[in-house]
Design a protein around this motif. Structure first.
Motif, PDB file in Angstrom:
ATOM      1  N   ALA A  29       0.833  -1.174   0.107  1.00 21.19           N
ATOM      2  CA  ALA A  29      -0.254  -0.148   0.434  1.00 21.19           C
ATOM      3  C   ALA A  29       1.328   1.665  -0.117  1.00 21.19           C
ATOM      4  N   GLN A  30      -0.208   2.359   0.438  1.00 20.46           N
ATOM      5  CA  GLN A  30       1.053   3.517   0.254  1.00 20.46           C
ATOM      6  C   GLN A  30       2.026   3.934   1.379  1.00 20.46           C
ATOM      7  N   SER A 212      -4.554  11.974  10.897  1.00 18.70           N
ATOM      8  CA  SER A 212      -3.195  12.927  11.728  1.00 18.70           C
ATOM      9  C   SER A 212      -1.727  12.608  11.787  1.00 18.70           C
ATOM     10  N   VAL A 213      -1.671  11.094  11.496  1.00 17.65           N
ATOM     11  CA  VAL A 213      -0.597  10.076  11.068  1.00 17.65           C
ATOM     12  C   VAL A 213      -0.453   9.184  10.026  1.00 17.65           C
ATOM     13  N   SER A 214      -0.345   9.369   9.070  1.00 16.19           N
ATOM     14  CA  SER A 214      -0.791   8.653   7.714  1.00 16.19           C
ATOM     15  C   SER A 214      -0.033   6.962   7.939  1.00 16.19           C
ATOM     16  N   ALA A 215      -0.929   6.203   7.768  1.00 17.41           N
ATOM     17  CA  ALA A 215      -1.076   4.784   7.579  1.00 17.41           C
ATOM     18  C   ALA A 215       0.136   4.415   6.754  1.00 17.41           C
ATOM     19  N   GLY A 216       0.330   4.577   6.192  1.00 15.46           N
ATOM     20  CA  GLY A 216       1.785   4.685   5.039  1.00 15.46           C
ATOM     21  C   GLY A 216       3.381   4.577   6.508  1.00 15.46           C
ATOM     22  N   ASN A 235     -10.558   8.848   0.261  1.00 19.73           N
ATOM     23  CA  ASN A 235      -9.531   8.186  -0.252  1.00 19.73           C
ATOM     24  C   ASN A 235      -8.901   8.122  -1.104  1.00 19.73           C
ATOM     25  N   PHE A 236      -7.656   8.734  -1.319  1.00 20.54           N
ATOM     26  CA  PHE A 236      -7.266   8.935  -3.075  1.00 20.54           C
ATOM     27  C   PHE A 236      -6.040   8.117  -2.393  1.00 20.54           C
ATOM     28  N   THR A 237      -5.697   7.484  -2.204  1.00 23.51           N
ATOM     29  CA  THR A 237      -3.804   7.218  -2.324  1.00 23.51           C
ATOM     30  C   THR A 237      -3.549   6.283  -3.454  1.00 23.51           C
ATOM     31  N   MET A 238      -2.265   5.978  -3.854  1.00 23.55           N
ATOM     32  CA  MET A 238      -1.818   5.348  -4.757  1.00 23.55           C
ATOM     33  C   MET A 238      -0.898   3.967  -4.106  1.00 23.55           C
ATOM     34  N   THR A 239      -0.337   3.602  -4.314  1.00 24.86           N
ATOM     35  CA  THR A 239      -0.065   1.874  -3.018  1.00 24.86           C
ATOM     36  C   THR A 239       1.349   2.379  -4.004  1.00 24.86           C
ATOM     37  N   ASP A 240       2.415   2.257  -3.416  1.00 34.30           N
ATOM     38  CA  ASP A 240       3.771   1.588  -3.845  1.00 34.30           C
ATOM     39  C   ASP A 240       4.159   0.478  -4.645  1.00 34.30           C
ATOM     40  N   LEU A 241       2.958  -0.449  -5.360  1.00 36.87           N
ATOM     41  CA  LEU A 241       3.101  -1.261  -6.540  1.00 36.87           C
ATOM     42  C   LEU A 241       3.349   0.236  -7.920  1.00 36.87           C
TER      43      LEU A 241
END
Length: 384
Positions: A29-30, A212-216, A235-241
Motif C-alpha cells: 500500500a502507500q 493525523s498520522v499517515s497509515a504508510g 481515500n485518494f491514495t496511491m500504492t507502492d506497487l
C-alpha cells in the motif's frame, strides 16, 4: 497484418522487477515507494512539493479543495477536455463555466478565458491538451490580479515543456495523470504538485481520510501511534506497487518523449502533401510530448472523419475521434455558461482524429497509417 493500436504502454523487465521487489518487501500500500516517487517526480518537474494520488481526477478534486473553492464559486474550464476537468468543480459544489479554445492548439487562451469569466469566478483550470503546452503566461497575467487561482491540468503533459521548463512549473497547482494512455504510466494514479507548502500538507491529509498520522508511516512502526481524523477526507491514495512502476517510468520519460517527437515529426513530413488534413504541431512557446497525435480534418476537402476511421479499421488500424466537448454531454446540458461562444470547441471535437502513436510504433506501421489516409484524400490543397 498485425493490428496497430492508438496507444501501447512501454514496459519491460525493469517494471516487472520493481513490482516483484515491492511484493517481497511485504508493504504494497502507500508507503516508502510512494514517498520516493513524490520526491523524484518533484525534482523532474521542477516543483516544490508533490503529492501522489489515486488518479488525476482526485488530484484535481484536492487542488480545488486546498485552494478554497466551494459552493457558490465558478470555475472556468475548457469544454474541450476529458470530462474529469468539468466534474472536479462539481465535486466541491462549484460550477463549471465553459471556455472556448484556440483553433491550432485546442487549448484555452487568456482571450477565451476572459470571455467566460463571471463575478463568481474563483479559479480557472487550464489543460495541456494531448500534451500540447498551454500558453500559461498571459493566463496568469489575466487571473493573478483578479485573485483567481490557476490550476494546470497536465494530465497528458509529463515530458512537455513551456518556455524551456516542464509544463506545470508555472502554475500555482498542477495535476498529473499516470493512466495507461499517458506517457508515464502506473496503470492508474495521479499527482498534485504545488509551490505552496500548506496546500501540499493539507492535500496529503485529505487524500488519506484526513488522518493525523499517515497509515504508510504508522503501519511500519512496531507500536503504531494513535491517529485523529481532522476533517472529512477521502481515500485518494496511491500504492507502492504503482509508485514502483512510476519510478521506472520516470527514468524512461526523456527517452519516451524523444521517440514520440521523432515519430510525430515523421508523421508531419508524410502528411505534408495530403490534402484536407492539418497535423498538430508545436506552438511557438513550447514543445509537446505528443501524448496524442491528432489531425484536423476538413470535410470539404477530404472524406469526413467517420469515413476515414472506417477505412483505417478495415486496414486493422485503430484511431479515435478527437477530444470530447463536455458541454454536449447530458450531465452538463443544463449548465448555463453565458454568452461565450464554443464554436471552435465544437469544430475540433467534430473534425479531429487521433492517430496511432506510441514508443514501439515502427516506420512501417506509420507508412501503413498514412497509406490509408492517402486513399481517402482527393487531390487538392492541404489545410493551412
Amino acid at each position: 497484418m498485425t493490428r496497430i493500436n492508438v496507444i501501447n504502454p512501454w514496459m519491460g523487465a525493469d517494471e516487472i522487477l520493481a513490482i516483484t521487489e515491492v511484493i517481497e518487501s511485504g508493504w504494497i500500500a502507500q508507503g516508502p515507494r510512494v514517498a520516493e516517487f513524490e520526491t523524484e517526480f518533484a525534482v523532474v518537474m521542477k516543483a516544490e512539493y508533490a503529492v501522489a494520488t489515486s488518479n488525476c481526477t482526485s488530484a484535481l478534486h484536492l487542488a480545488l479543495m486546498v485552494a478554497g473553492i466551494g459552493p457558490g464559486d465558478d470555475v472556468v474550464v475548457p469544454s474541450l477536455s476529458f470530462i474529469a476537468t468539468s466534474n472536479a468543480p462539481t465535486y466541491v459544489g462549484a460550477r463549471s463555466v465553459f471556455a472556448d479554445v484556440d483553433p491550432h492548439t485546442g487549448n484555452v487562451t487568456a482571450a477565451t478565458i476572459s470571455e467566460a469569466l463571471t463575478e463568481a469566478t474563483k479559479a480557472v483550470i487550464v489543460v495541456d491538451q494531448g500534451g500540447l503546452p498551454v500558453d500559461l503566461g498571459p493566463i496568469r497575467a489575466l487571473c493573478d490580479p483578479l485573485g483567481i487561482v490557476v490550476i494546470e491540468d497536465a494530465a497528458c503533459g509529463a515530458g512537455s515543456t513551456y518556455r524551456g521548463r516542464p509544463v506545470g512549473a508555472g502554475a500555482e497547482l498542477t495535476t498529473w495523470s499516470f493512466h495507461q494512455g499517458t506517457l508515464l504510466t502506473t496503470g492508474e494514479g495521479g499527482m498534485l504538485t504545488t509551490s505552496n507548502e500548506q496546500w501540499a500538507a493539507r492535500a496529503r491529509q485529505l487524500r488519506e481520510h484526513s488522518m493525523s498520522v499517515s497509515a504508510g508511516i504508522g503501519g511500519t512502526n512496531v507500536l503504531a501511534p494513535p491517529e485523529e481524523y481532522l476533517e472529512v477526507g477521502f481515500n485518494f491514495t496511491m500504492t507502492d506497487l504503482q509508485a514502483a512502476l512510476g519510478l521506472i517510468q520516470l527514468g524512461r520519460l526523456s527517452e519516451i518523449v524523444r521517440r514520440r517527437r521523432q515519430l510525430a515529426a515523421r508523421y508531419e513530413e508524410l502528411l505534408a502533401g495530403v490534402p484536407g488534413l492539418r497535423p498538430v504541431t508545436d506552438p511557438s512557446w513550447g514543445e509537446s510530448n505528443f501524448q496524442s497525435y491528432w489531425v484536423e480534418v476538413d470535410p470539404t476537402a477530404v472524406a469526413d472523419r467517420e469515413a476515414i476511421m472506417e477505412a483505417l479499421a478495415v486496414a486493422d488500424i485503430s484511431a479515435r475521434r478527437g477530444v470530447m466537448a463536455a458541454h454536449r454531454q447530458p450531465a452538463y446540458w443544463d449548465v448555463d455558461t453565458g454568452d461565450a461562444s464554443l464554436a471552435m470547441t465544437e469544430w475540433l471535437t467534430d473534425n479531429t482524429l487521433i492517430l496511432p502513436l506510441y514508443h514501439q510504433l515502427t516506420e512501417v506501421d506509420q507508412d501503413r497509417v498514412v497509406a490509408v489516409l492517402k486513399t481517402v484524400a482527393p487531390v487538392g490543397e492541404a489545410i493551412s
